[in-house]
Enzyme design. Sequence first.
Site, PDB file in Angstrom:
ATOM      1  CE  LYS A 184      -3.941  -2.150   0.053  1.00 31.71           C
ATOM      2  NZ  LYS A 184      -3.542  -3.542  -0.027  1.00 31.71           N
TER       3      LYS A 184
HETATM    4  C1  LIG Z   1      -9.935  -2.489  -1.450  1.00 32.62           C
HETATM    5  C2  LIG Z   1      -9.336  -3.240  -0.293  1.00 32.62           C
HETATM    6  N1  LIG Z   1     -10.025  -3.333   0.851  1.00 32.62           N
HETATM    7  C3  LIG Z   1      -9.544  -3.966   1.918  1.00 32.62           C
HETATM    8  C4  LIG Z   1      -8.300  -4.566   1.896  1.00 32.62           C
HETATM    9  C5  LIG Z   1      -7.838  -5.337   3.082  1.00 32.62           C
HETATM   10  O1  LIG Z   1      -6.659  -4.870   3.620  1.00 32.62           O
HETATM   11  P1  LIG Z   1      -5.667  -5.857   4.402  1.00 32.62           P
HETATM   12  O2  LIG Z   1      -4.953  -6.680   3.374  1.00 32.62           O
HETATM   13  O3  LIG Z   1      -4.745  -4.933   5.131  1.00 32.62           O
HETATM   14  O4  LIG Z   1      -6.489  -6.686   5.310  1.00 32.62           O
HETATM   15  C6  LIG Z   1      -7.528  -4.482   0.737  1.00 32.62           C
HETATM   16  C7  LIG Z   1      -6.196  -5.094   0.678  1.00 32.62           C
HETATM   17  O5  LIG Z   1      -5.557  -5.194  -0.325  1.00 32.62           O
HETATM   18  C8  LIG Z   1      -8.053  -3.815  -0.398  1.00 32.62           C
HETATM   19  O6  LIG Z   1      -7.369  -3.739  -1.542  1.00 32.62           O
END
Ligand SMILES: Cc1ncc(COP(=O)(O)O)c(C=O)c1O
Length: 375
Positions: A184
């Site tokens: 990210k």
């Molecule tokens: C659009 C979106 N929402 C939620 C998440 C979830 O994040 P995490 O991987 O930190 O749990 C991601 C992760 O890539 C994402 O791309």
Amino acid sequence: MEKKDRMIQLFKPSYDEREIEAVAEVLGTGWTGLGPKTSLFENAFAEFCSTKYCVGLSNGTAALQMALKLLDIGPGDEVIVPAITFVATAHSVLNSGAVPVFSDICPITHNIDPAHAGQLVNGRTKAIIAVHLAGYPVDMDALRSVAKDLPLIEDCAHASGTIYKGKPAGSMGIAGCFSFHAVKNLSMGEGGALVTDRDDFNRRARRLRWLGIDRETWDRQNMDHSYWWEYQVDEAGTNCHMDDIHAAIGLVQLQKLEAANNRRREIAKSYCAGLEDIQEVSLPPMETEDLRSSMHMYRIQAENRDELNLYMGKRGISTGVHYKPLHLYSCYGPQPSLPVAEKAFDRILTLPMHAELTDDHVSEVIDSVRSFYHG
Ligand SMILES: Cc1ncc(COP(=O)(O)O)c(C=O)c1O
């Protein structure tokens, strides 16, 4: 053509000695769990988002699940989500016991289509999740007008640095859910946060992220020693808090974020200049003064996408498809067709985008797309 042994990566975090020193400092203190660095990060990130509170969590999925829990969403409820997003968005709804209802998307931005989302609202609808896909802001005014009094949750996993009409992502809904996963814009390896202006959400989320315990160990360390071990648990939570090792990385990354996002914007401009005359390719929406993208991803729409993808791979360039429309996955059960999302799915291709791409890398990516179509 032989596949190159050196790939231009699709995504890549940028770390240097500053993150290493920050982690070493935390290790040296002997306090690596939820503690003072997490608080420092929370304060700094709340300020960055122009929100009253930030609650540090273990990942973005936990932040989405927390937002749904804070709204007491559960069995019998529906939550509207866009068809094109990462599965974490809709899985969070499923895991709360509620039903994700998929909205079609806007043909240009691929963000949730407010008009279609509005048609899906019924008496069981308890919230709408707005995902700022690839970092490009959702049309929050249009979504608000169809949502009326329904809470809007912002999925800001791609949106550290996204701004809509002067408002940072995360500050427009009832809660903003961030991911600080390895690739990210603000990268901690793993991490997440919920930002909000609601005092009650802040208080409850702080308890729920650590099993429902009302006083964090760090706080109890620092109180006088009568009954320092005592705590209350009025509601069972899960264990999904941020820790000081990740927070220390996040504090450094937050300082670098604006410059890194500006580098992403420069790369996007170069891609645009290098690709705009290719008829078989449509480019992502441009930023305006009102709509600032974090440029988390650079997604084009391309004819013969699958062949282009293979061609790029053979030239040492990683690409991706973000994302297969969620309503096509069997885990959500039979779903009505969503024509805009399905049409987009055949053509979307994500090109490399991260702050460490050099101008030569960017030229190589552009030359490869050009030579695929024009020989
Ligand atoms: C659009 C979106 N929402 C939620 C998440 C979830 O994040 P995490 O991987 O930190 O749990 C991601 C992760 O890539 C994402 O791309």
